[in-house]
Enzyme design. Structure first.
Site, PDB file in Angstrom:
ATOM      1  N   CYS A   2      26.357 -19.257 -31.124  1.00  0.00           N
ATOM      2  CA  CYS A   2      25.119 -19.958 -31.135  1.00  0.00           C
ATOM      3  C   CYS A   2      23.846 -18.902 -31.503  1.00  0.00           C
ATOM      4  CB  CYS A   2      24.768 -20.575 -29.522  1.00  0.00           C
ATOM      5  SG  CYS A   2      25.991 -21.369 -28.795  1.00  0.00           S
TER       6      CYS A   2
HETATM    7  N1  GLN Z   1      30.851 -19.740 -25.599  1.00  0.00           N
HETATM    8  C1  GLN Z   1      29.515 -20.705 -25.679  1.00  0.00           C
HETATM    9  C2  GLN Z   1      30.006 -21.941 -25.912  1.00  0.00           C
HETATM   10  O1  GLN Z   1      31.169 -22.514 -26.266  1.00  0.00           O
HETATM   11  C3  GLN Z   1      28.371 -20.039 -26.457  1.00  0.00           C
HETATM   12  C4  GLN Z   1      28.942 -20.402 -27.973  1.00  0.00           C
HETATM   13  C5  GLN Z   1      28.139 -19.512 -28.915  1.00  0.00           C
HETATM   14  O2  GLN Z   1      27.570 -18.483 -28.741  1.00  0.00           O
HETATM   15  N2  GLN Z   1      28.132 -19.939 -30.157  1.00  0.00           N
HETATM   16  O3  GLN Z   1      29.063 -22.960 -26.062  1.00  0.00           O
END
Ligand code: GLN
Length: 230
Positions: A2
């Site tokens: 994210c």
């Molecule tokens: N692991 C978290 C999720 O699935 C954050 C993912 C991310 O940082 N892309 O939302």
């Protein structure tokens, strides 16, 4: 993974932070420039902000780029303390608005950019979702944000493959950790931005080194290496 953004400073519109910058979270939802894991962030988004001392949130499981209601209303929402994120769900994690950052305990807003093995985290009835980030947020809230650096170091040694970039704010403090992913900082005359990647090409953006804790209070920025840093 994210992308997230935090603001602490004078009140500004949410749109000016999230939608208007040429390479802001809206663009990062489909064309991030520095993302190392995942291609785009289409699995939801969230914006949290302080309205005086009250936490307010707007979250969704749909892509930010298509949200015309948010685009219409966010220019009229103003705050001096904001945490926003666009999400690329880790494989196996639920896609639902409650899995989109920021999470809250009513006093803090918190976003996690990364991944952590849920087996190393305690089960928590306070977690907002079964997503790894919500369990991690519940643990960080439970341990207290004054211990953010120690909690991240501890979780990082329990799961050496974890990536633990955290962004958290409580209205007067903005905290972040770097642990496996990018983070940049922009000091403006009206406040400080911390973001997974710069939202424009202004020369004042600075990269935060990996495995550091960043604290912003009253316009002052403190960087502290986390234990276990090489
Ligand atoms: N692991 C978290 C999720 O699935 C954050 C993912 C991310 O940082 N892309 O939302």
């Amino acid at each position: 993974m994210c992308r997230h953004l935090g603001w602490l400073g004078r009140p500004v519109s949410i749109a000016s932070l999230v939608l208007d910058p040429p390479c802001g979270l809206r663009l990062q939802s489909y064309a991030p420039r520095r993302q190392k894991h995942g291609l785009l962030n289409a699995d939801g988004w969230g914006v949290g902000f302080f309205d005086d001392t009250q936490v307010r949130r707007w979250r969704s499981a749909a892509p930010l780029w298509g949200d015309v209601s948010f685009a219409s209303v966010s220019p009229a929402l103003r705050s001096g303390c904001v945490v926003a994120a666009v999400r690329s769900a880790t494989v196996g994690m639920p896609i639902e608005s409650s899995a989109s950052a920021p999470f809250t305990d009513g006093r803090w807003l918190l976003s996690h950019n990364g991944i952590v093995d849920r087996a190393v985290l305690p089960a928590s009835p306070a977690a907002e979702s079964s997503v790894d980030s919500a369990l991690l947020a519940a643990l960080i809230f439970e341990r207290g944000l004054d211990n953010l650096g120690d909690t991240v170091t501890e979780v990082g040694s329990a799961d050496p493959d974890a990536r633990l970039n955290i962004l958290a704010a409580n209205g007067s403090r903005l905290l972040a950790t770097t642990w496996g992913d990018t983070l940049s900082m922009l000091r403006r005359t009206d406040g400080v931005v911390l973001a997974s990647e710069p939202y424009d090409d202004h020369p004042d953006w600075q990269d935060v080194p990996d495995r550091h804790l960043v604290e912003v209070v009253d316009g002052q920025v403190t960087l502290t290496p986390l234990k276990g840093s090489s």
